[in-house]
Design a protein around this motif. Structure first.
Motif, PDB file in Angstrom:
ATOM      1  N   ASP A  23      59.135  93.604 -23.887  1.00 11.27           N
ATOM      2  CA  ASP A  23      58.371  93.308 -22.677  1.00 11.27           C
ATOM      3  C   ASP A  23      59.310  93.133 -21.485  1.00 11.27           C
ATOM      4  O   ASP A  23      60.523  93.108 -21.632  1.00 11.27           O
ATOM      5  CB  ASP A  23      57.451  92.101 -22.864  1.00 11.27           C
ATOM      6  N   ALA A  24      58.757  93.025 -20.303  1.00 10.54           N
ATOM      7  CA  ALA A  24      59.545  92.998 -19.065  1.00 10.54           C
ATOM      8  C   ALA A  24      60.531  91.848 -19.032  1.00 10.54           C
ATOM      9  O   ALA A  24      61.644  91.989 -18.536  1.00 10.54           O
ATOM     10  CB  ALA A  24      58.619  92.928 -17.853  1.00 10.54           C
ATOM     11  N   SER A  25      60.186  90.687 -19.564  1.00 11.56           N
ATOM     12  CA  SER A  25      61.101  89.545 -19.523  1.00 11.56           C
ATOM     13  C   SER A  25      62.335  89.790 -20.386  1.00 11.56           C
ATOM     14  O   SER A  25      63.427  89.337 -20.066  1.00 11.56           O
ATOM     15  CB  SER A  25      60.395  88.262 -19.951  1.00 11.56           C
ATOM     16  N   ASP A  26      62.191  90.500 -21.504  1.00 11.92           N
ATOM     17  CA  ASP A  26      63.340  90.812 -22.358  1.00 11.92           C
ATOM     18  C   ASP A  26      64.270  91.819 -21.688  1.00 11.92           C
ATOM     19  O   ASP A  26      65.471  91.763 -21.861  1.00 11.92           O
ATOM     20  CB  ASP A  26      62.891  91.374 -23.704  1.00 11.92           C
ATOM     21  N   ARG A  27      63.720  92.762 -20.940  1.00 11.91           N
ATOM     22  CA  ARG A  27      64.538  93.779 -20.287  1.00 11.91           C
ATOM     23  C   ARG A  27      65.499  93.182 -19.271  1.00 11.91           C
ATOM     24  O   ARG A  27      66.533  93.754 -19.001  1.00 11.91           O
ATOM     25  CB  ARG A  27      63.661  94.818 -19.614  1.00 11.91           C
ATOM     26  N   LEU A  28      65.182  92.030 -18.703  1.00  7.04           N
ATOM     27  CA  LEU A  28      66.051  91.416 -17.710  1.00  7.04           C
ATOM     28  C   LEU A  28      67.403  91.032 -18.307  1.00  7.04           C
ATOM     29  O   LEU A  28      68.378  90.925 -17.604  1.00  7.04           O
ATOM     30  CB  LEU A  28      65.380  90.184 -17.104  1.00  7.04           C
ATOM     31  N   GLN A  29      67.464  90.815 -19.610  1.00 13.29           N
ATOM     32  CA  GLN A  29      68.703  90.424 -20.259  1.00 13.29           C
ATOM     33  C   GLN A  29      69.625  91.614 -20.526  1.00 13.29           C
ATOM     34  O   GLN A  29      70.778  91.435 -20.834  1.00 13.29           O
ATOM     35  CB  GLN A  29      68.405  89.699 -21.569  1.00 13.29           C
ATOM     36  N   PHE A  30      69.119  92.839 -20.440  1.00 12.08           N
ATOM     37  CA  PHE A  30      69.902  94.021 -20.755  1.00 12.08           C
ATOM     38  C   PHE A  30      70.355  94.705 -19.477  1.00 12.08           C
ATOM     39  O   PHE A  30      69.643  95.487 -18.889  1.00 12.08           O
ATOM     40  CB  PHE A  30      69.090  94.974 -21.628  1.00 12.08           C
ATOM     41  N   ASP A  31      71.562  94.378 -19.035  1.00 11.54           N
ATOM     42  CA  ASP A  31      72.083  94.876 -17.771  1.00 11.54           C
ATOM     43  C   ASP A  31      73.258  95.818 -17.940  1.00 11.54           C
ATOM     44  O   ASP A  31      73.820  96.279 -16.965  1.00 11.54           O
ATOM     45  CB  ASP A  31      72.505  93.707 -16.886  1.00 11.54           C
ATOM     46  N   ALA A  32      73.650  96.073 -19.156  1.00  6.48           N
ATOM     47  CA  ALA A  32      74.772  96.972 -19.414  1.00  6.48           C
ATOM     48  C   ALA A  32      74.276  98.170 -20.216  1.00  6.48           C
ATOM     49  O   ALA A  32      73.237  98.102 -20.854  1.00  6.48           O
ATOM     50  CB  ALA A  32      75.863  96.240 -20.197  1.00  6.48           C
ATOM     51  N   VAL A  33      75.027  99.241 -20.173  1.00  4.44           N
ATOM     52  CA  VAL A  33      74.707 100.424 -20.977  1.00  4.44           C
ATOM     53  C   VAL A  33      75.934 100.741 -21.823  1.00  4.44           C
ATOM     54  O   VAL A  33      77.034 100.884 -21.308  1.00  4.44           O
ATOM     55  CB  VAL A  33      74.338 101.624 -20.087  1.00  4.44           C
ATOM     56  N   PRO A  71      73.076  93.804 -23.744  1.00  3.23           N
ATOM     57  CA  PRO A  71      73.359  92.616 -22.946  1.00  3.23           C
ATOM     58  C   PRO A  71      74.807  92.650 -22.447  1.00  3.23           C
ATOM     59  O   PRO A  71      75.673  93.261 -23.068  1.00  3.23           O
ATOM     60  CB  PRO A  71      73.146  91.464 -23.915  1.00  3.23           C
ATOM     61  N   VAL A  72      75.046  91.988 -21.326  1.00  2.00           N
ATOM     62  CA  VAL A  72      76.414  91.864 -20.816  1.00  2.00           C
ATOM     63  C   VAL A  72      77.094  90.744 -21.606  1.00  2.00           C
ATOM     64  O   VAL A  72      76.539  89.660 -21.757  1.00  2.00           O
ATOM     65  CB  VAL A  72      76.413  91.534 -19.303  1.00  2.00           C
ATOM     66  N   THR A  73      78.264  91.035 -22.138  1.00  2.05           N
ATOM     67  CA  THR A  73      79.012  90.045 -22.908  1.00  2.05           C
ATOM     68  C   THR A  73      80.382  89.834 -22.299  1.00  2.05           C
ATOM     69  O   THR A  73      80.937  90.724 -21.659  1.00  2.05           O
ATOM     70  CB  THR A  73      79.166  90.489 -24.379  1.00  2.05           C
ATOM     71  N   CYS A  74      80.933  88.659 -22.506  1.00  3.98           N
ATOM     72  CA  CYS A  74      82.243  88.303 -21.973  1.00  3.98           C
ATOM     73  C   CYS A  74      83.325  89.136 -22.655  1.00  3.98           C
ATOM     74  O   CYS A  74      83.370  89.213 -23.886  1.00  3.98           O
ATOM     75  CB  CYS A  74      82.489  86.817 -22.201  1.00  3.98           C
ATOM     76  N   SER A  75      84.192  89.734 -21.862  1.00  2.00           N
ATOM     77  CA  SER A  75      85.264  90.554 -22.434  1.00  2.00           C
ATOM     78  C   SER A  75      86.328  89.706 -23.125  1.00  2.00           C
ATOM     79  O   SER A  75      87.046  90.201 -23.981  1.00  2.00           O
ATOM     80  CB  SER A  75      85.900  91.420 -21.349  1.00  2.00           C
ATOM     81  N   ALA A  76      86.410  88.418 -22.795  1.00  2.00           N
ATOM     82  CA  ALA A  76      87.416  87.551 -23.398  1.00  2.00           C
ATOM     83  C   ALA A  76      86.976  86.979 -24.746  1.00  2.00           C
ATOM     84  O   ALA A  76      87.758  86.928 -25.690  1.00  2.00           O
ATOM     85  CB  ALA A  76      87.759  86.401 -22.453  1.00  2.00           C
ATOM     86  N   CYS A  77      85.704  86.557 -24.846  1.00  2.10           N
ATOM     87  CA  CYS A  77      85.290  85.871 -26.068  1.00  2.10           C
ATOM     88  C   CYS A  77      84.075  86.483 -26.760  1.00  2.10           C
ATOM     89  O   CYS A  77      83.750  86.100 -27.880  1.00  2.10           O
ATOM     90  CB  CYS A  77      85.009  84.398 -25.772  1.00  2.10           C
ATOM     91  N   GLY A  78      83.381  87.410 -26.102  1.00  6.19           N
ATOM     92  CA  GLY A  78      82.243  88.085 -26.720  1.00  6.19           C
ATOM     93  C   GLY A  78      80.910  87.385 -26.572  1.00  6.19           C
ATOM     94  O   GLY A  78      79.902  87.887 -27.059  1.00  6.19           O
ATOM     95  N   CYS A  79      80.862  86.244 -25.889  1.00  8.01           N
ATOM     96  CA  CYS A  79      79.591  85.543 -25.687  1.00  8.01           C
ATOM     97  C   CYS A  79      78.672  86.349 -24.779  1.00  8.01           C
ATOM     98  O   CYS A  79      79.129  86.992 -23.841  1.00  8.01           O
ATOM     99  CB  CYS A  79      79.820  84.181 -25.032  1.00  8.01           C
ATOM    100  N   ARG A  80      77.381  86.280 -25.047  1.00 10.06           N
ATOM    101  CA  ARG A  80      76.398  86.905 -24.172  1.00 10.06           C
ATOM    102  C   ARG A  80      76.354  86.122 -22.865  1.00 10.06           C
ATOM    103  O   ARG A  80      76.415  84.900 -22.864  1.00 10.06           O
ATOM    104  CB  ARG A  80      75.029  86.894 -24.834  1.00 10.06           C
ATOM    105  N   LEU A  81      76.247  86.851 -21.748  1.00  7.47           N
ATOM    106  CA  LEU A  81      76.245  86.236 -20.428  1.00  7.47           C
ATOM    107  C   LEU A  81      74.862  86.299 -19.799  1.00  7.47           C
ATOM    108  O   LEU A  81      74.059  87.165 -20.132  1.00  7.47           O
ATOM    109  CB  LEU A  81      77.259  86.933 -19.520  1.00  7.47           C
ATOM    110  N   GLU A  82      74.609  85.382 -18.892  1.00  6.48           N
ATOM    111  CA  GLU A  82      73.330  85.276 -18.197  1.00  6.48           C
ATOM    112  C   GLU A  82      73.476  85.789 -16.773  1.00  6.48           C
ATOM    113  O   GLU A  82      74.398  85.387 -16.065  1.00  6.48           O
ATOM    114  CB  GLU A  82      72.932  83.797 -18.186  1.00  6.48           C
ATOM    115  N   ARG A  83      72.562  86.659 -16.357  1.00  2.00           N
ATOM    116  CA  ARG A  83      72.622  87.203 -15.001  1.00  2.00           C
ATOM    117  C   ARG A  83      72.051  86.189 -14.014  1.00  2.00           C
ATOM    118  O   ARG A  83      70.989  85.631 -14.216  1.00  2.00           O
ATOM    119  CB  ARG A  83      71.830  88.499 -14.896  1.00  2.00           C
TER     120      ARG A  83
END
Length: 70
Positions: free
Chosen positions: A3-13, A20-32
């Motif tokens: 649904d539309a709310s889930d798509r907001l979390q996917f900002d990378a391809v 999802p966008v993840t931290c390049s240093a530790c791999g944690c998922r990031l919040e936009r």
């Protein structure tokens, strides 16, 4: 179906798929934070230099770009 709310979390391809966008240093998922064109990504619940898992990472409280880099 996503649904539309889930798509907001996917900002990378990655490999042609939304991800999802993840931290390049530790791999944690990031919040936009902010509008798509002017967004910055941050660790969830960053506090005292620690990420949401409680790990101490230097970038926990700093803005990241869409590639997960500070």
């Amino acid at each position: 179906m996503i649904d539309a709310s889930d798509r907001l979390q996917f900002d990378a391809v990655r490999d042609g798929h939304s991800a999802p966008v993840t931290c390049s240093a530790c791999g944690c998922r990031l919040e936009r934070i902010g509008l798509v064109q002017q967004a910055a990504w941050f660790h969830f619940s960053a506090m005292g230099g620690r990420d949401a898992r409680g790990c101490r990472v230097d970038c926990a409280e700093r803005a990241h770009d869409a590639g997960g880099r500070t």
